[in-house]
Motif scaffolding. Structure first.
Motif, PDB file in Angstrom:
ATOM      1  N   SER A   7       0.991  -1.197  -0.040  1.00 21.05           N
ATOM      2  CA  SER A   7      -0.127   0.045   0.047  1.00 21.05           C
ATOM      3  C   SER A   7       1.020   1.261   0.000  1.00 21.05           C
ATOM      4  O   SER A   7       1.861   1.121   0.728  1.00 21.05           O
ATOM      5  CB  SER A   7      -0.858   0.082   1.358  1.00 21.05           C
ATOM      6  OG  SER A   7      -1.708   1.078   1.201  1.00 21.05           O
ATOM      7  N   THR A   8       0.765   2.211  -0.889  1.00 18.33           N
ATOM      8  CA  THR A   8       1.510   3.146  -1.071  1.00 18.33           C
ATOM      9  C   THR A   8       0.509   4.562  -0.955  1.00 18.33           C
ATOM     10  O   THR A   8      -0.417   4.656  -1.927  1.00 18.33           O
ATOM     11  CB  THR A   8       2.331   3.208  -2.426  1.00 18.33           C
ATOM     12  OG1 THR A   8       3.013   2.121  -2.505  1.00 18.33           O
ATOM     13  CG2 THR A   8       3.091   4.489  -2.662  1.00 18.33           C
ATOM     14  N   VAL A   9       1.051   5.543  -0.188  1.00 14.39           N
ATOM     15  CA  VAL A   9       0.296   6.641   0.046  1.00 14.39           C
ATOM     16  C   VAL A   9       1.291   7.801   0.034  1.00 14.39           C
ATOM     17  O   VAL A   9       2.454   7.854   0.571  1.00 14.39           O
ATOM     18  CB  VAL A   9      -0.166   6.719   1.576  1.00 14.39           C
ATOM     19  CG1 VAL A   9      -0.902   7.813   1.719  1.00 14.39           C
ATOM     20  CG2 VAL A   9      -1.116   5.492   1.704  1.00 14.39           C
ATOM     21  N   SER A  10       0.685   8.930  -0.770  1.00 12.44           N
ATOM     22  CA  SER A  10       1.312  10.547  -0.678  1.00 12.44           C
ATOM     23  C   SER A  10       0.259  11.319  -0.393  1.00 12.44           C
ATOM     24  O   SER A  10      -0.578  11.316  -1.071  1.00 12.44           O
ATOM     25  CB  SER A  10       1.798  10.607  -2.049  1.00 12.44           C
ATOM     26  OG  SER A  10       2.389  11.875  -2.023  1.00 12.44           O
ATOM     27  N   GLY A  21       4.434  -5.398   3.880  1.00  8.69           N
ATOM     28  CA  GLY A  21       4.248  -6.261   4.953  1.00  8.69           C
ATOM     29  C   GLY A  21       4.376  -5.480   6.381  1.00  8.69           C
ATOM     30  O   GLY A  21       3.794  -4.479   6.519  1.00  8.69           O
ATOM     31  N   ASP A  22       5.542  -5.523   7.166  1.00 11.85           N
ATOM     32  CA  ASP A  22       5.763  -5.154   8.380  1.00 11.85           C
ATOM     33  C   ASP A  22       6.455  -3.804   8.292  1.00 11.85           C
ATOM     34  O   ASP A  22       6.978  -3.031   9.278  1.00 11.85           O
ATOM     35  CB  ASP A  22       6.203  -5.622   9.595  1.00 11.85           C
ATOM     36  CG  ASP A  22       5.189  -6.770  10.021  1.00 11.85           C
ATOM     37  OD1 ASP A  22       4.170  -6.787   9.775  1.00 11.85           O
ATOM     38  OD2 ASP A  22       5.898  -8.063  10.468  1.00 11.85           O
ATOM     39  N   PHE A  23       7.054  -3.421   6.977  1.00 13.27           N
ATOM     40  CA  PHE A  23       8.100  -2.565   6.832  1.00 13.27           C
ATOM     41  C   PHE A  23       7.435  -1.268   6.182  1.00 13.27           C
ATOM     42  O   PHE A  23       6.727  -1.517   5.245  1.00 13.27           O
ATOM     43  CB  PHE A  23       9.408  -2.968   5.986  1.00 13.27           C
ATOM     44  CG  PHE A  23       9.805  -4.183   6.478  1.00 13.27           C
ATOM     45  CD1 PHE A  23      10.929  -4.245   7.673  1.00 13.27           C
ATOM     46  CD2 PHE A  23       9.525  -5.627   6.328  1.00 13.27           C
ATOM     47  CE1 PHE A  23      11.213  -5.487   8.287  1.00 13.27           C
ATOM     48  CE2 PHE A  23      10.110  -6.746   6.673  1.00 13.27           C
ATOM     49  CZ  PHE A  23      11.053  -6.579   7.818  1.00 13.27           C
ATOM     50  N   GLU A  24       8.160  -0.081   6.516  1.00 14.76           N
ATOM     51  CA  GLU A  24       7.886   0.962   5.792  1.00 14.76           C
ATOM     52  C   GLU A  24       8.969   1.668   4.951  1.00 14.76           C
ATOM     53  O   GLU A  24      10.200   1.317   5.333  1.00 14.76           O
ATOM     54  CB  GLU A  24       7.372   2.270   6.637  1.00 14.76           C
ATOM     55  CG  GLU A  24       6.040   2.169   7.199  1.00 14.76           C
ATOM     56  CD  GLU A  24       5.359   3.528   7.804  1.00 14.76           C
ATOM     57  OE1 GLU A  24       4.427   3.472   8.352  1.00 14.76           O
ATOM     58  OE2 GLU A  24       6.435   4.171   7.694  1.00 14.76           O
TER      59      GLU A  24
END
Length: 132
Positions: A7-10, A21-24
């Motif tokens: 999931s990518t958000v701006s 997963g558990d990483f940003e």
């Protein structure tokens, strides 16, 4: 169900944060809040290729490579699209040029990013044994 979901958000500007997963992972087209997408792709490619080198070496009877390092550089065209990628592969183990070539060939078959890239964008690889 998908094998990989992100999931990518701006919220504003040109930076985005991807949840993997558990990483940003923060990626920024302007290189202000994180690396740009092209740099991230080159680093991702090297991060996939390096363990492929280790697996390829094990499959060729070389279980202990010691330290392995990839220095990658890439060229952009006039539109800032990736045009060429090069890897300098450094392996601590004292291997012959022939052994290194066999390992690199096998790693090219194993690395998923290498397989996903169009052929003309695959890294040109120079390998160095007894490097550390």
């Amino acid at each position: 169900m998908s094998d990989i979901q992100t999931s990518t958000v701006s919220e504003e500007g040109y930076a985005s944060t991807s949840q993997v997963g558990d990483f940003e992972l923060t990626i920024d087209a302007t290189d202000e809040q994180g690396p740009n997408p092209n740099a991230t792709l080159v680093a991702d490619y090297a991060s996939c290729f390096l363990p492929a080198v280790r697996v390829g070496a094990q499959q060729r009877g070389h279980d202990d490579l010691g330290t392995v390092q990839i220095d990658a550089d890439a060229d952009l065209d006039a539109d800032d699209d990736l045009e060429a990628i090069r890897f300098e592969l450094y392996v601590e183990a004292d291997l012959s040029d022939e052994e290194l070539a066999e390992i690199v060939d096998r790693a090219e078959d194993i690395c998923h990013v290498h397989s996903a890239l169009r052929e003309e964008l695959r890294a040109a690889i120079t390998a160095h044994g007894d490097a550390f």
